[in-house]
Design an enzyme around this catalytic site. Structure first.
Site, PDB file in Angstrom:
ATOM      1  CD  GLU A   1      -3.113   2.795  -5.340  1.00  8.09           C
ATOM      2  OE1 GLU A   1      -2.145   2.297  -4.765  1.00  8.09           O
ATOM      3  OE2 GLU A   1      -4.233   2.114  -5.632  1.00  8.09           O
TER       4      GLU A   1
ATOM      5  CG  HIS B   1      -3.409  -1.148  -6.776  1.00  8.86           C
ATOM      6  ND1 HIS B   1      -3.914  -0.310  -5.390  1.00  8.86           N
ATOM      7  CD2 HIS B   1      -3.449  -2.445  -6.450  1.00  8.86           C
ATOM      8  CE1 HIS B   1      -3.977  -1.287  -4.519  1.00  8.86           C
ATOM      9  NE2 HIS B   1      -3.766  -2.704  -4.874  1.00  8.86           N
TER      10      HIS B   1
ATOM     11  NE  ARG C   1      -4.360  -1.791   0.350  1.00 15.82           N
ATOM     12  CZ  ARG C   1      -4.417  -2.664  -0.167  1.00 15.82           C
ATOM     13  NH1 ARG C   1      -3.388  -3.021  -1.255  1.00 15.82           N
ATOM     14  NH2 ARG C   1      -5.568  -3.372  -0.262  1.00 15.82           N
TER      15      ARG C   1
HETATM   16  C1  8YV Z   1      -7.024  -5.467  -5.366  1.00 19.15           C
HETATM   17  C2  8YV Z   1      -5.678  -5.460  -3.509  1.00 19.15           C
HETATM   18  O1  8YV Z   1      -6.603  -5.149  -6.652  1.00 19.15           O
HETATM   19  O2  8YV Z   1      -6.192  -7.394  -2.640  1.00 19.15           O
HETATM   20  C3  8YV Z   1      -5.953  -6.434  -2.526  1.00 19.15           C
HETATM   21  O3  8YV Z   1      -5.619  -5.918  -1.068  1.00 19.15           O
HETATM   22  O4  8YV Z   1      -4.862  -4.585  -3.340  1.00 19.15           O
HETATM   23  C4  8YV Z   1      -5.666  -5.928  -4.944  1.00 19.15           C
HETATM   24  O5  8YV Z   1      -5.544  -7.431  -5.018  1.00 19.15           O
HETATM   25  C5  8YV Z   1      -7.687  -4.364  -5.011  1.00 19.15           C
HETATM   26  O6  8YV Z   1      -8.013  -4.488  -3.732  1.00 19.15           O
HETATM   27  C6  8YV Z   1      -8.956  -4.110  -5.872  1.00 19.15           C
HETATM   28  O7  8YV Z   1      -9.932  -5.101  -5.941  1.00 19.15           O
END
Ligand code: 8YV
Length: 305
Positions: A253, A271, A224
């Site tokens: 983001e 991302h 993150r």
């Molecule tokens: C996803 C992510 O792209 O799972 C997570 O925590 O950051 C990613 O796999 C995002 O959350 C959108 O769904």
């Protein structure tokens, strides 16, 4: 039929099954349906916030299509007796693959060399300047959970020496544990960040850690943006106190500091850690399977504990 508030879409092939088994309501219908919904579909960035949970007296379960849950008030929901589920395991390989890809792309300057060929410069200017190896180096991993272990296995397979930092040594892991993140950074050529964003980990990759990694070091973040001091990161790249960075996540983001756009020692991604058809389908399926289990009175598959 059971009423579900859906804040984010699931993959079409799973969405079809969800709509066949549940009555789906979108966010814009919230005012009308808040009193009747018994389930909520979301992801790790989309809530529902506490004030929305308070308005859903019949809410029994929140299913998230992410592994990270920094955008969901899990403790609050739990205090109301509402379990929250996420999507562990199914995305481990994709996120680990991207971490290693960013490590290789940044060290070997593969975005720059790709551009060099596409711009027609090769026939005119000849061989491209040399880059750095991504093998036979020291790879430090911040976070040794499910994905951290997959990253370590891949890095080791590339003849890299792996070490890590986490709150305490991890039982089934033989790589060297550094109690100090600064010491890990000092003793690494690559620092790969794969920790959850929590109140304790905000900007844990600080100016001190970034500068300890140093002018030949490369930072890779597939966790993150909030766990890295982004201003310090940008300043260190601008002043060459940090050698390079491979970044899939950012503090705000989809906003990305534009000064990074012109840097050849930086690789930027939007991302996409888990962004493959196979993995997103599996993530969506886990959301549906948890809802089905709950409403069938069976144990949840992946409740956040
Ligand atoms: C996803 C992510 O792209 O799972 C997570 O925590 O950051 C990613 O796999 C995002 O959350 C959108 O769904």
């Amino acid at each position: 039929m059971i009423d579900i508030l859906q804040l984010v879409p699931l993959r079409p092939e799973v969405q079809k099954d969800l709509e066949a088994r549940y009555r789906i309501h979108k966010k814009e219908d919230f005012e009308k349906v808040a009193g009747i919904v018994r389930g909520c579909v979301t992801n790790g960035h989309s809530g529902p916030p506490p004030e929305m949970i308070d308005r859903m007296p019949k809410l029994e379960i929140i299913g998230s299509a992410s592994v990270g849950y920094d955008g969901i008030p899990v403790e609050y929901a739990r205090s109301k007796g509402i379990p929250v589920t996420n999507t562990p395991e199914v995305l481990n390989d994709d996120v680990a693959d991207l971490a290693i890809a960013l490590m290789i792309m940044t060290a070997r300057k593969l975005v720059v060399t790709d551009r060099y060929v596409r711009s027609g410069r090769w026939p005119k200017e000849g061989e491209h300047p040399l880059a750095s190896r991504a093998s036979g180096k020291r790879v430090g991993i911040l976070g040794m959970g499910r994905i951290g272990k997959e990253i370590g296995k891949r890095a080791e397979a590339m003849n890299n020496k792996v070490a890590y930092h986490s709150r305490r040594p991890v039982a089934d892991v033989s790589w060297k544990h550094y109690p100090s993140l600064v010491e890990l950074a000092k003793n690494s050529d690559f620092l790969i960040v794969i920790i959850p964003s929590t109140p304790e980990t905000q900007k844990i990759v600080s100016k001190e850690v970034i500068e300890a990694l140093g002018p030949n070091g490369i930072l890779v973040n597939v966790a993150r943006g909030a766990v890295v001091d982004e201003d310090a990161l940008v300043a260190a790249l601008v002043s060459s106190k940090l050698g390079g960075a491979g970044l899939d996540v950012f503090a705000n983001e989809p906003q990305v500091p534009e000064v990074l756009f012109g840097m050849d020692n930086v690789v930027l991604q939007p991302h996409v850690g888990s962004a493959t058809h196979e993995t997103r389908r599996a993530m969506s399926q886990l959301v549906l399977d948890n809802l089905d289990a709950h409403f069938a009175g069976k144990p949840l598959l992946t409740e956040i504990k």
